[in-house]
Scaffold this active site. Structure first.
Site, short mmCIF file in Angstrom:
data_model
loop_
_atom_site.label_atom_id
_atom_site.label_comp_id
_atom_site.label_asym_id
_atom_site.label_seq_id
_atom_site.Cartn_x
_atom_site.Cartn_y
_atom_site.Cartn_z
CB CYS A 150 -0.98 -0.04 1.17
SG CYS A 150 -2.34 1.15 1.01
CG HIS B 208 -3.32 -3.45 3.63
ND1 HIS B 208 -2.31 -2.85 4.34
CD2 HIS B 208 -3.95 -2.46 2.95
CE1 HIS B 208 -2.33 -1.54 4.12
NE2 HIS B 208 -3.31 -1.28 3.27
CD GLU C 40 -0.80 -5.60 6.13
OE1 GLU C 40 -1.08 -4.37 6.16
OE2 GLU C 40 -0.48 -6.19 5.06
#
Length: 229
Positions: free
Chosen positions: A86, A203, A205
């Protein structure tokens, strides 16, 4: 495997990727402040999401010139793997680690939602645990995720297999309706020529633990841990 997460003023996903890395590695990564160019030798460097320097001037433009980033660029040139997520993707393009640029979303609105992504290739250390053509669900959260490059660059990325991910519908179909930000050719992530740097707007994560609602993102981190351990 050892990893480092570069932390900028305005980073807000640094802890998220720290937790995800620790879950896969079995130990915590180094958390490196942006002014610290003297950090330990590692196998993987992560540029996390957030709003480095408040996105002033241009997203990632100021962070790209930090002391730590000069070291990241030098190490990437010697083969260290870099995962740029990002805002990290924005920083990586500003630093010249990746081609193209991230522009304001075509609809001029912030987007925060799960998106479907098609894996374009698994012939890298970042994607080895996925299948080519596999559709995964990973969240995005950005106002400037509209990936753009000139047509010659886009053709080269396509021809050399450097497109990592594309926005798609649940069936893997590439369409404008499945594109959350207007990115050229629905591109959600790209590699550098040597394939040791990956920049992506989604993302991983944020979807790396079943408690978060899924584990599609964890496969990316597990791929790296297995390859670099």
């Amino acid at each position: 495997m050892d990893a480092a997460v570069i932390v900028f003023p305005g980073s807000n996903c640094d802890r998220d990727i720290k937790v995800a890395l620790a879950q896969s590695m079995g130990k915590e990564p180094h958390m490196v402040w942006h002014r610290d160019a003297d950090f330990p030798k590692v196998d993987l460097i992560v540029l996390p999401g957030g709003f480095s320097y408040g996105d002033y001037l241009r997203c990632g433009a100021m962070a790209a010139h930090s002391p730590a980033m000069r070291e990241v660029v030098a190490r990437a040139g010697k083969g260290t793997r870099v995962l740029a997520i990002c805002n990290g993707f924005q920083i990586a393009t500003e630093a010249g680690l990746l081609p193209g640029a991230l522009m304001r979303n075509a609809h001029l609105q912030y987007v925060c939602s799960d998106v479907n992504l098609r894996i374009e290739t698994n012939q890298t250390e970042f994607m080895a645990k996925y299948r080519p053509g596999q559709v995964v669900r990973i969240p995005v959260g950005h106002a400037d995720g509209n990936y753009q490059a000139d047509e010659a660059t886009l053709d080269r990325l396509e021809g050399e297999g450097l497109v990592a991910l594309r926005y798609c519908d649940p069936n893997g179909t590439i369409s404008s309706a499945a594109n959350p930000n207007g990115a050229a050719r629905n591109i959600a992530g790209v590699y550098n020529d040597e394939r040791n740097v990956l920049g992506l707007m989604p993302h991983p994560e944020r979807l790396s633990d079943a408690a978060l609602g899924g584990t599609d993102g964890r496969l990316m981190i597990d791929s790296l841990v297995e390859a670099l351990s």
